[in-house]
Write an enzyme that holds these catalytic residues in place. Sequence first.
Site, PDB file in Angstrom:
ATOM      1  N   SER A  47      69.851 -72.006  31.040  1.00  0.00           N
ATOM      2  CA  SER A  47      69.983 -70.702  30.414  1.00  0.00           C
ATOM      3  C   SER A  47      71.366 -70.499  29.803  1.00  0.00           C
ATOM      4  CB  SER A  47      69.595 -69.615  31.408  1.00  0.00           C
ATOM      5  OG  SER A  47      69.240 -68.431  30.747  1.00  0.00           O
ATOM      6  N   ASP A  58      77.558 -78.541  19.523  1.00  0.00           N
ATOM      7  CA  ASP A  58      77.267 -78.428  18.091  1.00  0.00           C
ATOM      8  C   ASP A  58      78.522 -78.210  17.247  1.00  0.00           C
ATOM      9  OD1 ASP A  58      74.618 -78.792  18.673  1.00  0.00           O
ATOM     10  OD2 ASP A  58      73.962 -76.813  17.976  1.00  0.00           O
ATOM     11  N   LYS A  72      66.008 -74.467  29.958  1.00  0.00           N
ATOM     12  CA  LYS A  72      65.511 -73.087  30.076  1.00  0.00           C
ATOM     13  C   LYS A  72      65.901 -72.364  28.796  1.00  0.00           C
ATOM     14  CE  LYS A  72      64.523 -68.946  31.962  1.00  0.00           C
ATOM     15  NZ  LYS A  72      64.616 -68.064  30.820  1.00  0.00           N
TER      16      LYS A  72
END
Length: 147
Positions: A47, A58, A72
């Site tokens: 999460s 990224d 998740k």
Amino acid sequence: MCHSRPVASGRLIVYTEDKLGNRSERKSDSKELDIPLAILVNGYSASASEILSGAVKDHDKGTLIGTKTFGKGLVQAVQELQDGSGLKVTVARYFTPSGVCIHKEGIQPDIVVELNEKYSNLPVSQVPREDDAQLKKAIEVIREQIH
């Protein structure tokens, strides 16, 4: 020592999409840390920790070390029922800034380091530092980035 530098505008941290394709973005503020960063991840990283890990990876702002995260990637809301109970409903999915859906995929670390199997059922806080291969690798990576 903590260094920061301003960026033109906030960076995309995460976005969600609902079943109709409606997109909602969350961006950082304009401050950007400029320090070596290593994040330890494993199958219990889920999460919010995956959102952070995905953004760091990224944007190439640090190194993820450990094993693949849990995966998740659902946004859920609780609908309260008349009797006071509730029903948890999935309302959207999380995506990393590059568009990777986290759900059931997880995030692969930049450097895979398994923990010693004898510690596999313990919380990482209970792994002795001298036996923590992931922590040792993170320290090594940070030291390389400093020099």
